[in-house]
Design a protein around this motif. Sequence first.
Motif: not given
Length: 426
Positions: A400-407
């Motif tokens: 999922a494009t969660d902000p933490a996952a993107l970082v």
Amino acid sequence: MQAIRALVTRHKSGERVGITSICSAHPLVIEATFVHALRHDLPIVLIEATSNQVNQDGGYTGMVPAAFRSFVEGIAARVGFPLDRLVLGGDHLGPNAWTALPAEAAMAKAEIMVADYVRAGFRKIHLDCSMSCADDPVPLPEHLIADRAARLCRAAEQAFDGAPDDAPVYVIGTEVPVPGGAAEDLDELAVTTPEAALATVTMHRDLFHERGLGAAWDRVVATVVQPGVEFDHDKVVDYRPEKARALSTAIEPVDHIVFEAHSTDYQPPQALAALVRDHFAVLKVGPGVTFALREALWALDAIEAEWIADGRAAMREVTLARMKADPANWRKYYHEQGRALDLQLQYSLSDRIRYYWPDPAIVAAQQTLFANLRRSPPPMGLVSQYLPAAFAAVRRDDIATDPAALVIAHIGITLDAYYGACYPHV
């Protein structure tokens, strides 16, 4: 520490393998390191703390060695990374944090620190006593540097009480021949000479044996040299193999020791691969991964600015305000004013911004930023606009494009280059 020694043995036997040392205390960087290692099934993850970052006085992170270990292991447990594949190291362990004191007082503090690191389970110990203390000559004589390193090795050996195959391994030497070396013109960056590198090894070996540390010497796995890589605010000196060829060849006949390369941040993938090939088998990276962290956070800040109407975190503004309110960690390095200073504070490759991430106001802003984007997920096109490579990575791995996952995915792009250098045949 058998895992590190085994890797060095493989390299010395002709395999083109190496290990990346992650020098960061930021939880997202550490989590990204574990996520990346799980994705590639890495046999070892090496995370190191520096002497000014973590020590018995707390360092700039506020953590003593045992607390840093708990902190890192907590992240590993949450991610599901096996602790038996984690190695903790201490970087530049010596009197660096106490150079304002007379040498004897600073060394006494350094002995306590090294012992605390070993008792806390750190198993890769870089002994670096190259810095001058308050009553020392500048620069320090080489013999005195090596003698102090042997003194700290004795403190580490006395602190260790585990099984023989878990005994600490050691790194000697430093990449800066005299204090202030980082200020030299990067266009004229000097590669360590083969004679100097071998003299460092010989001097340390002789002093270790004189002090009854022969068994510890057998566990010295690397010596730090300058292979000709460095960076400043806005320039990177890339590795040029032809300039380091004589140095590279010089270590080949030395038993159980490879080179450790510091300041490999921002090197292109082909340069990292060439470093490992040329026996700079330990690649240290710190600002390079925290710079990637900042890139991702600023991208999320830009997404928030376009997507969130009310209650924005404004993390970039908060961070700049806090850095200007407390300039202690950058004012010796940045000398611009106005807009030029704003750019330097954010985008300098030396990445002094990394010292400010634990600031409570900045932590709160990051939490608000993530909460805003979780409560109201931005459209996929907007995410792709600001974080295209990270967006592609999370899509590829069906995350999922969660902000933490993107970082984490964005930091992983930097880690990919190191993986390719250290495991080129996988």
